[in-house]
Design a protein around this motif. Structure first.
Motif, PDB file in Angstrom:
ATOM      1  N   LEU A 142       0.836  -1.214   0.000  1.00  0.00           N
ATOM      2  CA  LEU A 142       0.000   0.000   0.000  1.00  0.00           C
ATOM      3  C   LEU A 142       0.863   1.253   0.000  1.00  0.00           C
ATOM      4  N   ASP A 143       0.294   2.301  -0.524  1.00  0.00           N
ATOM      5  CA  ASP A 143       0.991   3.600  -0.567  1.00  0.00           C
ATOM      6  C   ASP A 143       0.851   4.290   0.797  1.00  0.00           C
ATOM      7  N   LEU A 144       1.434   3.638   1.808  1.00  0.00           N
ATOM      8  CA  LEU A 144       1.449   4.135   3.197  1.00  0.00           C
ATOM      9  C   LEU A 144       2.849   3.907   3.756  1.00  0.00           C
ATOM     10  N   PRO A 145       3.245   4.643   4.813  1.00  0.00           N
ATOM     11  CA  PRO A 145       4.544   4.373   5.449  1.00  0.00           C
ATOM     12  C   PRO A 145       4.605   2.904   5.882  1.00  0.00           C
ATOM     13  N   GLY A 146       5.701   2.243   5.522  1.00  0.00           N
ATOM     14  CA  GLY A 146       5.810   0.828   5.876  1.00  0.00           C
ATOM     15  C   GLY A 146       5.272  -0.098   4.809  1.00  0.00           C
ATOM     16  N   ASN A 155     -13.476  -9.535   6.196  1.00  0.00           N
ATOM     17  CA  ASN A 155     -13.295  -8.294   6.936  1.00  0.00           C
ATOM     18  C   ASN A 155     -11.941  -7.710   6.526  1.00  0.00           C
ATOM     19  N   PRO A 156     -11.777  -6.399   6.664  1.00  0.00           N
ATOM     20  CA  PRO A 156     -10.574  -5.758   6.107  1.00  0.00           C
ATOM     21  C   PRO A 156      -9.341  -5.911   6.987  1.00  0.00           C
ATOM     22  N   HIS A 157      -8.208  -6.286   6.367  1.00  0.00           N
ATOM     23  CA  HIS A 157      -6.964  -6.476   7.115  1.00  0.00           C
ATOM     24  C   HIS A 157      -5.796  -5.807   6.408  1.00  0.00           C
ATOM     25  N   VAL A 158      -4.935  -5.200   7.232  1.00  0.00           N
ATOM     26  CA  VAL A 158      -3.708  -4.581   6.738  1.00  0.00           C
ATOM     27  C   VAL A 158      -2.573  -5.146   7.591  1.00  0.00           C
ATOM     28  N   THR A 159      -1.534  -5.671   6.947  1.00  0.00           N
ATOM     29  CA  THR A 159      -0.440  -6.310   7.692  1.00  0.00           C
ATOM     30  C   THR A 159       0.873  -5.588   7.423  1.00  0.00           C
ATOM     31  N   PHE A 160       1.513  -5.082   8.494  1.00  0.00           N
ATOM     32  CA  PHE A 160       2.839  -4.481   8.405  1.00  0.00           C
ATOM     33  C   PHE A 160       3.872  -5.544   8.788  1.00  0.00           C
ATOM     34  N   PHE A 161       4.960  -5.648   8.040  1.00  0.00           N
ATOM     35  CA  PHE A 161       6.077  -6.509   8.434  1.00  0.00           C
ATOM     36  C   PHE A 161       7.126  -5.629   9.122  1.00  0.00           C
ATOM     37  N   VAL A 162       7.491  -5.994  10.344  1.00  0.00           N
ATOM     38  CA  VAL A 162       8.432  -5.194  11.138  1.00  0.00           C
ATOM     39  C   VAL A 162       9.618  -6.067  11.537  1.00  0.00           C
ATOM     40  N   ASP A 163      10.750  -5.412  11.840  1.00  0.00           N
ATOM     41  CA  ASP A 163      11.951  -6.148  12.248  1.00  0.00           C
ATOM     42  C   ASP A 163      11.946  -6.473  13.739  1.00  0.00           C
ATOM     43  N   ASP A 164      11.272  -5.608  14.521  1.00  0.00           N
ATOM     44  CA  ASP A 164      11.282  -5.821  15.974  1.00  0.00           C
ATOM     45  C   ASP A 164       9.901  -5.502  16.541  1.00  0.00           C
ATOM     46  N   LEU A 165       9.110  -6.530  16.721  1.00  0.00           N
ATOM     47  CA  LEU A 165       7.730  -6.361  17.190  1.00  0.00           C
ATOM     48  C   LEU A 165       7.686  -5.703  18.568  1.00  0.00           C
ATOM     49  N   ASP A 166       8.639  -6.044  19.410  1.00  0.00           N
ATOM     50  CA  ASP A 166       8.636  -5.509  20.781  1.00  0.00           C
ATOM     51  C   ASP A 166       8.948  -4.017  20.815  1.00  0.00           C
ATOM     52  N   ALA A 167       9.523  -3.529  19.735  1.00  0.00           N
ATOM     53  CA  ALA A 167       9.835  -2.091  19.665  1.00  0.00           C
ATOM     54  C   ALA A 167       8.781  -1.342  18.853  1.00  0.00           C
ATOM     55  N   LEU A 173       0.145   3.014  16.560  1.00  0.00           N
ATOM     56  CA  LEU A 173       0.062   2.871  15.102  1.00  0.00           C
ATOM     57  C   LEU A 173      -1.246   2.189  14.700  1.00  0.00           C
ATOM     58  N   GLY A 174      -1.644   1.182  15.497  1.00  0.00           N
ATOM     59  CA  GLY A 174      -2.874   0.466  15.171  1.00  0.00           C
ATOM     60  C   GLY A 174      -4.084   1.386  15.171  1.00  0.00           C
ATOM     61  N   ARG A 186     -12.831   1.154   7.755  1.00  0.00           N
ATOM     62  CA  ARG A 186     -11.781   0.998   8.742  1.00  0.00           C
ATOM     63  C   ARG A 186     -11.023  -0.301   8.455  1.00  0.00           C
ATOM     64  N   ALA A 187     -10.145  -0.730   9.348  1.00  0.00           N
ATOM     65  CA  ALA A 187      -9.377  -1.957   9.069  1.00  0.00           C
ATOM     66  C   ALA A 187      -8.784  -2.505  10.357  1.00  0.00           C
ATOM     67  N   ASN A 188      -8.571  -3.820  10.350  1.00  0.00           N
ATOM     68  CA  ASN A 188      -7.791  -4.495  11.395  1.00  0.00           C
ATOM     69  C   ASN A 188      -6.326  -4.346  11.003  1.00  0.00           C
ATOM     70  N   ILE A 189      -5.478  -3.982  11.957  1.00  0.00           N
ATOM     71  CA  ILE A 189      -4.086  -3.671  11.650  1.00  0.00           C
ATOM     72  C   ILE A 189      -3.175  -4.702  12.320  1.00  0.00           C
ATOM     73  N   GLY A 190      -2.475  -5.484  11.498  1.00  0.00           N
ATOM     74  CA  GLY A 190      -1.572  -6.505  12.028  1.00  0.00           C
ATOM     75  C   GLY A 190      -0.118  -6.080  11.909  1.00  0.00           C
ATOM     76  N   PHE A 191       0.699  -6.492  12.892  1.00  0.00           N
ATOM     77  CA  PHE A 191       2.141  -6.221  12.882  1.00  0.00           C
ATOM     78  C   PHE A 191       2.846  -7.569  13.013  1.00  0.00           C
ATOM     79  N   ALA A 192       3.553  -7.959  11.944  1.00  0.00           N
ATOM     80  CA  ALA A 192       4.147  -9.304  11.877  1.00  0.00           C
ATOM     81  C   ALA A 192       5.668  -9.209  11.846  1.00  0.00           C
TER      82      ALA A 192
END
Ligand SMILES: N[C@H](CCC[C@H](N)C(=O)O)C(=O)O
Length: 269
Positions: A142-146, A155-167, A173-174, A186-192
């Protein structure tokens, strides 16, 4: 919160990997509480408390018809963990296939010999209009940061891939992305965070519910996103704060597996 709760209402409290639900079985004619009463019942201080309310109703084309309501009163077309709990509520006979009618279609689910429950959540909808997005865009970045990945599991889902989930500021952000104007529903926001070619850690900020300990449709969306991005193959172990789920996708239906437990049954005073 001065909404009178429906006195005498019978309910069950269930959970799947810590994603918890109030289950209302309406098949014997019990009337569904009003939207305002559903919000009150989901409240963890003034009501019973849960991530979603699931109603189980009669169906002519399936074993039951399921509907899902977030604590803010909005209805969702899919809820993977609650759908898995419905199988247990309906008897959970190992090897028997249960058909569950939902707004996202009739889903097939079964209790496995190890006690876990798996459901075919149907195919991911990958087009920008399916998610839905407010304008045409590549759902793989997506044309969004990240540059997150989007899809719909009903149902709508957006998944960000991150290097450090704990940080990662999941709540900040969600909440911000949940209501981004790119998501008209709206959307469900996942961080993987990938932890191997067949495993990831996942946190989900749920639409209408906030941060939950697990999210079944979110796990499906994150698994599909990883496979689309070439980060994983067909099956992914997904470690969430409340427990472990597994997702399999071979290009058609997305299979979601994990625990589903009865916690208690009760009656509203
Ligand atoms: N909050 C979600 C519904 C519940 C999803 C989650 N609990 C699951 O197991 O799929 C939504 O509004 O789309």
């Amino acid at each position: 919160m001065d909404v009178p709760l429906p006195a005498g209402l019978r309910f069950a409290k269930m959970q799947g990997a810590g994603n918890d639900f109030v289950v209302l079985d309406l098949r014997d004619g019990m009337s569904c509480p009003s939207p305002r009463q559903l919000v009150a019942l989901a409240n963890r201080h003034f009501g019973i408390g849960c991530d979603q309310i699931m109603t189980i109703g009669p169906s002519e084309m399936a074993d039951a018809a399921l509907r899902f309501f977030n604590p803010d009163g909005t209805e969702s077309g899919a809820c993977g963990n609650a759908t898995r709990c419905a199988v247990v509520w309906l008897g959970g006979v190992p090897g028997r296939r249960y058909r569950l009618a939902t707004a996202a279609g009739v889903l097939v689910a079964e209790r496995l010999e190890d006690g876990q429950v798996r459901v075919d959540m149907g195919p991911p909808r990958l087009g920008w209009r399916d998610v839905p997005l407010a304008r045409e865009m590549d759902t793989l970045a997506l044309d969004l940061p990240g540059a997150p990945v989007a899809c719909s599991m009903g149902n709508p889902h957006v998944t960000f891939f991150v290097d450090d989930l704990d940080a990662t500021d999941v709540a900040g952000l969600g909440a911000a992305f949940e209501t981004n104007t790119l998501f008209p529903s709206r959307a469900n926001i996942g961080f993987a965070q990938m932890t191997g070619a067949a495993s990831m850690r996942l946190f989900v900020w749920e639409r209408g519910a906030g941060a939950t300990l697990a999210c079944g449709s979110g796990a499906c969306a994150a698994g599909v996103a990883a496979i689309r991005r070439g980060l994983a193959y067909e099956r992914i172990a997904i470690a969430m704060p409340g427990g472990d789920l597994a997702v399999e996708w071979r290009g058609e239906g997305v299979w979601l597996s994990g625990p589903a437990r009865m916690v208690f049954e009760g009656r509203v005073g």
